[in-house]
Structure formats: structure tokens, C-alpha cells
Design an enzyme around this catalytic site. Structure first.
Site, PDB file in Angstrom:
ATOM      1  N   ASP A 112      34.668  47.760  70.111  1.00  0.00           N
ATOM      2  CA  ASP A 112      33.729  46.644  69.939  1.00  0.00           C
ATOM      3  C   ASP A 112      32.292  47.185  69.904  1.00  0.00           C
ATOM      4  OD1 ASP A 112      32.999  43.960  69.794  1.00  0.00           O
ATOM      5  OD2 ASP A 112      33.012  43.670  71.981  1.00  0.00           O
ATOM      6  N   THR A 307      33.602  36.522  77.835  1.00  0.00           N
ATOM      7  CA  THR A 307      33.040  35.750  78.946  1.00  0.00           C
ATOM      8  C   THR A 307      34.034  34.760  79.568  1.00  0.00           C
ATOM      9  OG1 THR A 307      30.799  35.987  78.100  1.00  0.00           O
ATOM     10  CG2 THR A 307      31.216  34.085  79.522  1.00  0.00           C
TER      11      THR A 307
HETATM   12  P1  13P Z   1      31.488  36.138  74.685  1.00  0.00           P
HETATM   13  O1  13P Z   1      30.467  36.722  75.606  1.00  0.00           O
HETATM   14  O2  13P Z   1      31.081  34.803  74.162  1.00  0.00           O
HETATM   15  O3  13P Z   1      32.846  36.090  75.271  1.00  0.00           O
HETATM   16  O4  13P Z   1      31.566  37.093  73.394  1.00  0.00           O
HETATM   17  C1  13P Z   1      32.231  38.321  73.453  1.00  0.00           C
HETATM   18  C2  13P Z   1      31.963  39.152  72.254  1.00  0.00           C
HETATM   19  O5  13P Z   1      31.443  38.724  71.242  1.00  0.00           O
HETATM   20  C3  13P Z   1      32.388  40.561  72.333  1.00  0.00           C
HETATM   21  O6  13P Z   1      32.014  41.307  71.216  1.00  0.00           O
HETATM   22  O1  G3H Z   2      29.995  42.988  73.498  1.00  0.00           O
HETATM   23  C1  G3H Z   2      30.233  42.064  74.251  1.00  0.00           C
HETATM   24  C2  G3H Z   2      31.200  42.071  75.329  1.00  0.00           C
HETATM   25  O2  G3H Z   2      31.009  40.963  76.146  1.00  0.00           O
HETATM   26  C3  G3H Z   2      31.257  43.367  76.082  1.00  0.00           C
HETATM   27  O3  G3H Z   2      30.505  43.376  77.229  1.00  0.00           O
HETATM   28  O4  G3H Z   2      29.433  45.678  77.236  1.00  0.00           O
HETATM   29  O5  G3H Z   2      29.645  44.323  79.340  1.00  0.00           O
HETATM   30  O6  G3H Z   2      31.650  45.346  78.290  1.00  0.00           O
HETATM   31  P1  G3H Z   2      30.280  44.755  78.082  1.00  0.00           P
HETATM   32 ZN    ZN Z   3      30.178  40.791  70.271  1.00  0.00          ZN
END
Ligand code: 13P
Ligand code: G3H
Ligand code: ZN
Length: 386
Positions: A112, A307
Site C-alpha cells: 500500500d 480505520t
Molecule cells: P481508511 O483510513 O479510511 O481506512 O483508509 C485506508 C486506506 O486508504 C489505506 O490505503
Molecule cells: O495508508 C493508509 C493506511 O491507513 C495505513 O496506515 O501507515 O499507519 O499503517 P499506516
Molecule cells: Zn490509502
């Protein structure tokens, strides 16, 4: 975290293209699949797939149990934060354990918000079957990038990743609030200062050009969503959550899978429970599920959620701690956390019409996809003039 330059990665990954032999073949032959496979199936059958962030064992288990019960395909995604929290090897083996335990469920291991080609190449070298190159921001994950920078870095990743069959998600437009013009840097990934409405909304014509030039498999779009729990100060209307923009983008790039980030719905029940047991979360709103469903009707295939799971997990831990203050066994907290998070995942698999599809997907690995990319079979098909 292992990171590589473009030439190092090309060399390293090129050697893995035909074998990928650092992963046990019995695991690869089971169910570790590229993102493109799942998103193509979702598009052909009109559903969306939640992409859940993972950092630890219990989160992986919650998701897999929910996917198993609903027969849903799975996208497990790890942020850079997750990779540094858990460590590359622990994360990879947690995901491989999921694959081994549930061989009939296709699972994507996705990076991600990669901040640079080096991060994406490091992920691919560690067995990730899909990477996100987020070139909407520069490598510091804070400074909004120029369009040309975004195209060039994303294309650099696509060229190497596709050569070994790994899928690539790009991002165009910056995630941030249309209410305040601010980004969400809560998780260390988000711009600082304020941006204009133009920068906060993906432009359909630019999206068409971006996809044609980079050949990404999926495109994350900016429509007013942001990461974390504090997305909207009231239930969002079209002014601050531009769902109608999705249809416009989909019209311009009908064959590109769209990705919604910041898609937690922030259920009030978890906030109430957290606050009941000593937490302090102010009034806040997320993206309503019915708005996500409207997105899915208009080409959204991957829906990022972190989240909501964090809220459910924390609510359970607070409740468990309050219910039995003398208990010091971590399992006393982690078991209900796993149960509540699983409930969120069950809901999303059903609500996005994803349930019932895992067993219908013919599993293919990245080597098969490397062949498809080499033939040009997965190139963007239609670019419609807008
Ligand atoms: P949320 O914080 O809305 O769950 O989004 C997560 C997200 O986009 C991770 O890349
Ligand atoms: O990129 C968004 C996600 O909520 C990841 O969060 O970097 O705290 O793991 P994090
Ligand atoms: Zn994201």
C-alpha cells in the site's frame, strides 16, 4: 526495509521472472495471486473487493475467517508503516500462513502507498504480488508531485513489475478533505498545508492520459476521501464527497479498475464503545457504505479499509480490559478484537457484493501474468476522448 534502485531491481527481479523460486512452490501454486486477476473478475461480475490493511496475526486471521465464511477473494495490504512495524519476514510469513491455511481462497499480497520505485521493488523482491506506486506525492510522502513526476515514477515501476507479472496501482490526485483543503498525515502519508479543489479531485481527461502512458492495472482516485477517522465533520454530501466524479472518470477510462482510498465508514457504534470505556474520540463521520456501493456501480473495484478495523479492534480491547481488570492474558483482549474486526470484514464482503466469488476465480500466479503482459494482452484497451 530492503530497498533497491531501478537498475538493481531490474537485475534482481529479472532473475526471478521465470522462477520466483525463493517462495515455496507449494505455496505459490496455492493461492497467492496478482491483483489484476481479482480486479478483472470483479469488473466482469460487477462487484468490489475490500482491501484490508494488516500489521499483525489477529488482523490477518479476522480477514481470512470472514473471507472463508463468505467465500470472498482477499486483498491483504501492508503499508510502509506495517512493514516497518512487523518486519518484512513476519508480514510475508503471516500472509503465506493465510494462503496455506485457506488454499481455496485467492489472496493478493499488496504493497500500500509505495512512496518510490525503490520501495515497490523491495516489496516485489519480498514476494508481494501487487504494488502501489503513489506518485501523487514525492518520495517524502508529503510534497504534492508534478504530473510528469507521477507519470515517470509510475511507469518506471510498471515496466519492472509487469516483467515479472506483479500488478501496479497508481494514484492521480491527492487524497484530502474538500471541507478543509487539508491532507491527512495521521499515518505519516499525506500532504502538508492546503490544496486547491483541482488538486483534490482527479481530472478524467488527465486520468485517461495517465493510464495510456503508464499502463497501470488500477488507478486510485481523489474524490474528497482521506485516511483515518476524521474525514468529515458531518454526514457527507456531494459537496465534500464527490461520488459523481467517479462516473466521469469511469467514462473516460472504462477498462481501468478504480480504487477508493480512505473508504472507512467510521461506524458510530465503535466510537461509542471506545468512548464508553475511557476513549476520547470526537464526533466524526466516514464514507457511508451506500456511497461506496454507488462507486462500485461506476467502476470502483478495490476499496481500501484500515480505520474501521482499527476502531473495532480498539473497541474490543477497551471493552475487554474494562470487563475484567485483573486479567493480564493478552488473549483475553485479542480474541474479542479478532471477533469484532471479523464482523467489519463480513459486513464489507457482503455489502460490496464480493461474497460468493472466491470459488469462481480460476487461480493464476504472477508468472502466468508476466506472459500476458509480455504479449500486450493486458494493455489499456480503450481511451475515450473527453
Ligand atoms: P481508511 O483510513 O479510511 O481506512 O483508509 C485506508 C486506506 O486508504 C489505506 O490505503
Ligand atoms: O495508508 C493508509 C493506511 O491507513 C495505513 O496506515 O501507515 O499507519 O499503517 P499506516
Ligand atoms: Zn490509502
Amino acid at each position: 526495509m530492503a530497498e533497491f534502485s531501478g537498475s538493481e531491481a531490474a537485475h534482481l527481479l529479472g532473475g526471478l521472472a521465470t522462477t520466483f523460486d525463493f517462495l515455496p512452490s507449494e505455496v505459490l501454486n496455492m493461492a497467492l495471486v496478482p491483483l489484476r486477476l481479482l480486479l478483472d473478475h470483479a469488473a466482469e461480475n460487477g462487484y468490489g473487493i475490500p482491501a484490508f490493511n494488516v500489521n499483525n496475526l489477529e488482523q490477518v486471521q479476522s480477514i481470512m475467517e470472514a473471507a472463508y465464511e463468505t467465500d470472498s477473494p482477499v486483498i491483504l495490504q501492508a503499508s510502509r508503516g506495517a512493514r516497518s512495524y512487523a518486519g518484512e519476514n513476519f508480514l510475508r510469513h503471516l500472509i503465506l500462513a493465510a494462503v496455506e491455511t485457506y488454499p481455496d481462497i485467492p489472496v493478493v499480497m499488496h504493497q500500500d502507498h509505495g512512496n518510490s520505485p525503490a520501495t515497490c521493488f523491495g516489496a516485489a523482491a519480498n514476494g508481494f504480488t501487487s504494488v502501489m506506486m503513489d506518485g501523487s506525492l514525492e518520495a517524502d510522502a508529503k510534497t504534492p508531485a508534478s504530473y510528469e513526476y507521477n507519470v515517470n515514477t509510475t511507469k518506471e515501476v510498471v515496466d519492472v513489475a509487469h516483467a515479472i507479472g506483479v500488478s501496479v496501482e497508481g494514484e492521480l490526485g491527492c487524497l484530502g478533505s474538500l471541507e478543509t483543503g487539508k491532507g491527512e498525515a495521521e499515518d505519516g502519508h499525506g500532504f502538508e498545508g492546503s490544496l486547491s479543489k483541482e488538486q483534490l479531485l482527479t481530472d478524467p481527461a488527465e486520468a485517461a492520459d495517465f493510464v495510456a502512458r503508464t499502463k497501470v492495472d488500477a488507478l486510485a482516485i481523489a474524490i474528497g476521501t482521506s485516511h483515518g477517522a476524521y474525514k468529515f465533520t458531518r454526514k457527507p454530501t456531494g459537496e465534500v464527497l464527490a461520488i459523481s466524479r467517479i462516473a466521469e472518470i469511469h467514462k473516460a477510462i472504462p477498462n481501468t479498475h478504480l480504487v477508493m482510498h480512505g473508504s472507512s465508514s467510521v461506524p458510530q457504534e465503535w466510537i461509542e464503545m471506545i468512548n464508553k470505556y475511557g476513549g476520547s474520540i470526537p464526533e466524526t463521520y466516514g464514507v457511508p457504505v451506500e456511497e461506496i456501493q454507488e462507486g462500485i456501480r461506476n467502476g470502483v473495484r478495490k476499496v481500501n479499509i484500515d480505520t474501521d478495523n482499527r476502531l473495532a479492534f480498539t473497541a474490543a480491547i477497551r471493552e475487554a480490559a474494562a470487563s475484567d481488570p485483573s486479567n493480564f492474558d493478552p488473549r483475553h483482549f485479542n480474541k474479542p478484537a479478532r471477533k469484532y474486526m471479523k464482523q467489519v470484514c463480513l459486513d464489507r464482503y457482503q455489502q460490496f457484493w464480493c461474497a460468493g466469488n472466491a470459488s469462481k476465480i480460476h487461480q493464476r500466479d504472477i508468472n502466468y501474468y508476466a506472459g500476458l503482459y509480455a504479449k500486450g494482452a493486458l494493455d489499456p484497451k480503450t481511451v475515450v476522448a473527453v
